[in-house]
Motif scaffolding. Sequence first.
Motif, PDB file in Angstrom:
ATOM      1  N   ARG A  74       1.020  -1.254   0.033  1.00  0.00           N
ATOM      2  CA  ARG A  74      -0.077   0.015  -0.034  1.00  0.00           C
ATOM      3  C   ARG A  74       0.933   1.310   0.125  1.00  0.00           C
ATOM      4  O   ARG A  74       0.560   2.197  -0.600  1.00  0.00           O
ATOM      5  N   GLU A  79      -2.309  -2.750  -4.310  1.00  0.00           N
ATOM      6  CA  GLU A  79      -3.295  -3.277  -3.732  1.00  0.00           C
ATOM      7  C   GLU A  79      -3.276  -4.796  -4.081  1.00  0.00           C
ATOM      8  O   GLU A  79      -2.940  -5.297  -5.084  1.00  0.00           O
ATOM      9  N   THR A  80      -3.639  -5.658  -2.972  1.00  0.00           N
ATOM     10  CA  THR A  80      -3.772  -7.078  -3.300  1.00  0.00           C
ATOM     11  C   THR A  80      -5.192  -7.654  -3.430  1.00  0.00           C
ATOM     12  O   THR A  80      -6.087  -7.110  -2.611  1.00  0.00           O
ATOM     13  N   ASN A  81      -5.347  -8.306  -4.449  1.00  0.00           N
ATOM     14  CA  ASN A  81      -6.738  -8.597  -4.843  1.00  0.00           C
ATOM     15  C   ASN A  81      -7.018 -10.177  -4.030  1.00  0.00           C
ATOM     16  O   ASN A  81      -6.510 -11.073  -4.088  1.00  0.00           O
ATOM     17  N   VAL A  82      -7.974  -9.640  -2.971  1.00  0.00           N
ATOM     18  CA  VAL A  82      -8.197 -10.913  -2.194  1.00  0.00           C
ATOM     19  C   VAL A  82      -8.836 -12.050  -2.733  1.00  0.00           C
ATOM     20  O   VAL A  82      -8.628 -13.205  -2.174  1.00  0.00           O
ATOM     21  N   GLU A  83      -9.716 -11.817  -3.566  1.00  0.00           N
ATOM     22  CA  GLU A  83     -10.527 -12.777  -4.583  1.00  0.00           C
ATOM     23  C   GLU A  83      -9.396 -13.659  -5.231  1.00  0.00           C
ATOM     24  O   GLU A  83      -9.703 -14.799  -5.568  1.00  0.00           O
ATOM     25  N   LYS A  84      -8.371 -13.279  -5.895  1.00  0.00           N
ATOM     26  CA  LYS A  84      -7.387 -13.927  -6.294  1.00  0.00           C
ATOM     27  C   LYS A  84      -6.187 -14.577  -5.604  1.00  0.00           C
ATOM     28  O   LYS A  84      -5.288 -15.424  -6.192  1.00  0.00           O
ATOM     29  N   THR A  85      -6.004 -14.221  -4.320  1.00  0.00           N
ATOM     30  CA  THR A  85      -5.245 -14.809  -3.525  1.00  0.00           C
ATOM     31  C   THR A  85      -5.758 -16.162  -2.813  1.00  0.00           C
ATOM     32  O   THR A  85      -6.588 -16.069  -2.342  1.00  0.00           O
TER      33      THR A  85
END
Length: 193
Positions: A74, A79-85
């Motif tokens: 950040r 940003e980290t994509n939670v859905e793809k993690t």
Amino acid sequence: MQIRRGVRQGCCLSPILFNFYSECLTKKALDGLGVFSIGGKIIQTLKYADELVLMAKEETVLQDMTEKLIEIGRCYGMETNVEKTKVMRISRQPSPVTNMIDQKQLENVECFKYLGSALTSDGRCTCEIKSRIVMAKAAFNKKKTLFTSTLDLNLRKKLVKSYIWSKALYGAETWTLRVADQKYLESLKCGED
């Protein structure tokens, strides 16, 4: 220094700058975290293009690594994509991992593809080998008329070696073969199902 313009799409500098940027980010975020070693060398991450794999022996260390990576990311404007993690424990008796990002539980998976190879939670290669055999048979069936034609036998052998066996044995250097896995590969060689 203020940046006024980025690189254009398709610019040859783009992947180099991204790799430099992501390497700085991960080094800063993961400094001093994790003691996962292979052959005496500490390895915290596997990186390719925009994919990142974090490795840790303990669940709490993995959570710390994830949180620190999110925090530093950040700061770097990422940003980290939670859905793809996803998260996966590799063990003889795999059990779910409780890893969170922003109060959201990450999805546990039994298998995922990394650089074209399937990694499974039990650490075995059977799934990858079966998948490779299916791909090789599909490639053969797609060009069956070519491989069964009246072309010179040596030429057909070369075509099979380059077109079929390259698909079947992609990543084979990393496989740990068991007797059952060897039989699957032998069945492909003999043309059996």
